[in-house]
Design a protein around this motif. Structure first.
Motif, short mmCIF file in Angstrom:
data_model
loop_
_atom_site.label_atom_id
_atom_site.label_comp_id
_atom_site.label_asym_id
_atom_site.label_seq_id
_atom_site.Cartn_x
_atom_site.Cartn_y
_atom_site.Cartn_z
N LEU A 33 0.83 -1.21 0.00
CA LEU A 33 0.00 0.00 0.00
C LEU A 33 0.86 1.26 0.00
O LEU A 33 0.61 2.20 -0.77
CB LEU A 33 -0.93 0.01 1.22
CG LEU A 33 -2.16 -0.88 1.16
CD1 LEU A 33 -2.85 -0.92 2.52
CD2 LEU A 33 -3.13 -0.40 0.10
N LEU A 34 1.88 1.29 0.84
CA LEU A 34 2.75 2.47 0.92
C LEU A 34 3.51 2.68 -0.39
O LEU A 34 3.55 3.79 -0.93
CB LEU A 34 3.74 2.34 2.07
CG LEU A 34 3.17 2.47 3.47
CD1 LEU A 34 4.21 2.09 4.52
CD2 LEU A 34 2.68 3.89 3.71
N GLY A 35 4.09 1.63 -0.90
CA GLY A 35 4.89 1.74 -2.12
C GLY A 35 4.07 2.22 -3.31
O GLY A 35 4.45 3.17 -4.00
N TRP A 36 2.94 1.56 -3.54
CA TRP A 36 2.11 1.94 -4.68
C TRP A 36 1.49 3.31 -4.51
O TRP A 36 1.32 4.06 -5.48
CB TRP A 36 1.05 0.88 -4.97
CG TRP A 36 1.64 -0.34 -5.60
CD1 TRP A 36 1.81 -1.57 -5.03
CD2 TRP A 36 2.20 -0.43 -6.91
NE1 TRP A 36 2.44 -2.42 -5.91
CE2 TRP A 36 2.68 -1.74 -7.08
CE3 TRP A 36 2.35 0.47 -7.96
CZ2 TRP A 36 3.29 -2.18 -8.25
CZ3 TRP A 36 2.95 0.03 -9.14
CH2 TRP A 36 3.41 -1.27 -9.26
N SER A 37 1.17 3.70 -3.30
CA SER A 37 0.60 5.03 -3.06
C SER A 37 1.62 6.12 -3.37
O SER A 37 1.29 7.14 -3.98
CB SER A 37 0.13 5.16 -1.61
OG SER A 37 -0.93 4.30 -1.36
N ILE A 38 2.85 5.91 -2.95
CA ILE A 38 3.90 6.90 -3.21
C ILE A 38 4.20 6.99 -4.70
O ILE A 38 4.36 8.08 -5.26
CB ILE A 38 5.15 6.59 -2.37
CG1 ILE A 38 4.83 6.85 -0.88
CG2 ILE A 38 6.35 7.42 -2.82
CD1 ILE A 38 5.85 6.35 0.10
N VAL A 39 4.25 5.84 -5.38
CA VAL A 39 4.46 5.84 -6.83
C VAL A 39 3.32 6.58 -7.53
O VAL A 39 3.55 7.43 -8.41
CB VAL A 39 4.60 4.39 -7.37
CG1 VAL A 39 4.49 4.35 -8.88
CG2 VAL A 39 5.90 3.78 -6.90
N LEU A 40 2.09 6.29 -7.14
CA LEU A 40 0.94 6.94 -7.75
C LEU A 40 0.94 8.45 -7.50
O LEU A 40 0.63 9.24 -8.39
CB LEU A 40 -0.36 6.31 -7.23
CG LEU A 40 -1.66 6.74 -7.90
CD1 LEU A 40 -1.61 6.56 -9.41
CD2 LEU A 40 -2.82 5.95 -7.32
N MET A 41 1.32 8.87 -6.28
CA MET A 41 1.42 10.31 -5.99
C MET A 41 2.46 10.97 -6.89
O MET A 41 2.23 12.07 -7.41
CB MET A 41 1.80 10.55 -4.52
CG MET A 41 0.63 10.62 -3.60
SD MET A 41 1.03 11.35 -1.99
CE MET A 41 2.22 10.21 -1.34
N ALA A 42 3.60 10.32 -7.05
CA ALA A 42 4.66 10.90 -7.89
C ALA A 42 4.20 11.01 -9.34
O ALA A 42 4.37 12.06 -9.97
CB ALA A 42 5.93 10.04 -7.78
N VAL A 43 3.63 9.94 -9.88
CA VAL A 43 3.15 9.96 -11.26
C VAL A 43 2.07 11.02 -11.44
O VAL A 43 2.08 11.80 -12.41
CB VAL A 43 2.64 8.56 -11.67
CG1 VAL A 43 1.88 8.61 -12.99
CG2 VAL A 43 3.78 7.57 -11.75
N ASN A 44 1.13 11.08 -10.50
CA ASN A 44 0.05 12.05 -10.56
C ASN A 44 0.58 13.48 -10.53
O ASN A 44 0.15 14.34 -11.31
CB ASN A 44 -0.91 11.80 -9.40
CG ASN A 44 -2.08 12.75 -9.38
OD1 ASN A 44 -2.63 13.10 -10.40
ND2 ASN A 44 -2.45 13.19 -8.19
N THR A 45 1.53 13.74 -9.64
CA THR A 45 2.08 15.08 -9.51
C THR A 45 2.87 15.48 -10.76
O THR A 45 2.70 16.60 -11.28
CB THR A 45 2.99 15.17 -8.27
OG1 THR A 45 2.21 14.83 -7.12
CG2 THR A 45 3.56 16.55 -8.08
#
Length: 194
Positions: A33-45
């Motif tokens: 959950l942490l890993g994919w959330s951080i990746v998704l935040m980076a891609v989104n930003t």
């Protein structure tokens, strides 16, 4: 005392083995959950910056999605921090007590912290229930608002479980443990406070 591990076998090794299996499962879920959330935040930003600079238009849901992901990272991250013994603690008083008294205090503190976290999880379930009844939707994504905070009771509960694991480890294993995985260390000077 076992020479290979440096630890005395405990009669309650079965309890600790069960805790280890549960902890390993929780850790896997949390890290994903942490890993994919951080990746998704980076891609989104990054995608939102590219849209703003290249097309003079933001992604309409970018800010809202990042807010949801920050909530997820925060409430899942507190459990991982507790597992690794990285939570904030005021140790000046317990450090003066010495290892044996510090162990007793650690059991009391971890059980008290777990009880508080379970109480907060209970209240957060009530909050989520009130959001379900309100039928509120998020402004950009138009999803039920309670989806955004469902992680809060989960994170608080799992963190409470981490503190129960820490208390059990302190009860069943020698030494003073900050968490199931992390043992507190004392210098030789600390041993004279006993």
């Amino acid at each position: 005392m076992s020479e290979s591990t440096g630890e005395a076998p405990t009669p309650n090794g079965g309890v600790l083995a069960v805790l280890k299996r549960l902890d390993d499962g929780l850790s896997l879920v949390e890290r994903q959950l942490l890993g994919w959330s951080i990746v998704l935040m980076a891609v989104n930003t990054v995608a939102n910056v590219i849209m703003r600079l290249g097309f003079s238009s933001s992604i309409f849901f970018s800010e809202e999605l990042n807010q949801f992901l920050i909530i997820l990272v925060t409430f899942v991250g507190i459990s991982e921090a507790a597992r690794m013994g990285r939570h904030i603690r005021m140790s000046a008083f317990t450090d003066m007590l010495g290892p044996k008294s510090s162990k007793v205090m650690m059991i009391i503190i971890t059980l008290g912290t777990a009880a508080l976290l379970f109480l907060l999880a209970w209240y957060s379930i009530g909050y989520v229930s009130s959001l379900i009844q309100s039928n509120r939707l998020t402004p950009a994504l138009r999803i039920p608002y309670y989806f955004t905070v469902l992680i809060v009771p989960f994170g608080l509960t799992v963190t409470g479980i981490q503190f129960v694991f820490a208390a059990a480890t302190n009860i069943f294993k020698p030494g003073t443990h900050l968490s199931y995985q992390v043992e507190d260390t004392f210098s030789d000077a600390d041993d004279h406070h006993l």
